[in-house]
Enzyme design. Sequence first.
Site, short mmCIF file in Angstrom:
data_model
loop_
_atom_site.label_atom_id
_atom_site.label_comp_id
_atom_site.label_asym_id
_atom_site.label_seq_id
_atom_site.Cartn_x
_atom_site.Cartn_y
_atom_site.Cartn_z
N GLU A 12 12.37 -7.89 8.48
CA GLU A 12 13.29 -8.01 7.34
C GLU A 12 13.79 -6.62 6.98
O GLU A 12 13.39 -6.02 5.98
CB GLU A 12 12.63 -8.66 6.12
N HIS A 181 16.39 -15.29 2.36
CA HIS A 181 16.20 -14.03 1.64
C HIS A 181 16.73 -14.16 0.20
O HIS A 181 17.70 -14.89 -0.03
CB HIS A 181 16.96 -12.92 2.38
N ASP A 308 10.83 -4.31 4.74
CA ASP A 308 11.89 -4.41 3.72
C ASP A 308 12.58 -3.06 3.53
O ASP A 308 12.94 -2.68 2.42
CB ASP A 308 11.36 -4.93 2.39
#
Length: 349
Positions: A12, A181, A308
Amino acid sequence: MAAAPKGTVAIEEAVLNPEGIEWHSKTAIFYMPGASEHEVREHALTKALLDIHGERLARMDATGVEYMLLSLTSVSAQGEPDAAKAKAMAANANDWLAGEVAKNPKRLGGLATVAMHDAKDAADELRRAVRELGMFGAIINDFQEVYDDDSKSVKRVWYDTPEYHPFWAAVEELGVPVYLHPRYPVEAEVQPGEMYGPGKRHLLGAAVSFHLSLSYHIYALMSSGVFDLYPKAQIVIGHLGEGIPFNLWRADHWYNKPVKRKGRPSKEDYSYYMTHNVSVTTSGNYSTKALKYCIDVLGEERCMYSIDYPYDTIEEAQEWWKELELPAEQKELIARGNAIRLFRLPLEL
C-alpha cells in the site's frame, strides 16, 4: 555461503502522477488548510508522492524493502463525480504508472485505478490494466462520488449492490485482488452542523474518519451476498483491517441471531468472509499486539506487511518489522510470501 535474506514486500504505497496535482490539491486542504496549488506542489508530501525512482528507491535499498506495489494516492478517480472525466483519469493514470514500473520491474509493480461510476466500464478498465499493462490488481478509494441525475448534487455510491456484480465477476475472472483504501468525506460533510464540520475537523483522516467510513463499506460488501456469488473474489484492506478484526465477535454475535439470519442477504457471517475473501495489511499500523491479534483471529495467511509510504516512513515500518518477534516461517509469510501468492508477483518465494 548462505543466501542473503529476502526483503519485505510493501503493497500500500502511494504515488501521484503529474496530472493528478490538481485533484490532489482539493483534498490537501484537509492537511494544508488555505494552501494554494503551488504550495501543495512544493510540499514535502507531494514531492514524496511524485518521486518513484529517486529517494523512494534509495530508502528501500537502505532499509531492506525488496519490492513495492505502487498505487495512485487517494482520493483519485473516486473523487471525480463526472463519469467521463473519472474514466479518462483512471486510464491515463494506469498508462502512466505502467510506464513507470516498467523502468524497474524487479523492484516495482502497480495497482490499477478504476472509476466506479459504471460496473462494466470499471471491469473493462481492470481487464485492460491487468492483461495489457501488467497490473497486479486494483485500488479503490472507498465510495465513488457521482452526480445525482436530477439535482446535479454529489452523492456517494457503494459497490455492494447488484449493479456492481459485473465488476466483481471480473475480479474473480482475472484472479487479482482489489485493495479497498480510505478517503476523505464529500464536501457536504465538512460544512457547519454536519458530521465533520467546524470543531470536528480533527476527526478527519487516518486517526478516525478513514476507518469509520471504510469499515462500514466493507461490512456492507461482506453481508451483501457478493462473495457468495463470486467466492474466489478477493479484497485487501490496510491498517490491520480498519478496526474490523477487533469487532468481529460482536458483529457475528448479532448477525447470527435468528432475527438477523431470517432476512440477511449473505449465507455466512462476517468472520467467514474475513477468512475467505479478505486479507489485511500492516500499512500505517505498526502495533505488535494488534498484528498478533489479527493473526490469531484471521490466520497468518490473511495478514500481510505494508508501510503506507509516504504517509508513514519506510524507516519506522522497517525498524518495527525487523524487531518484531514472530515464528520465522510465519514472519516470512507475512513479510512477503502471502503478497507474492495473492497478487501473483514476479518474485521468488
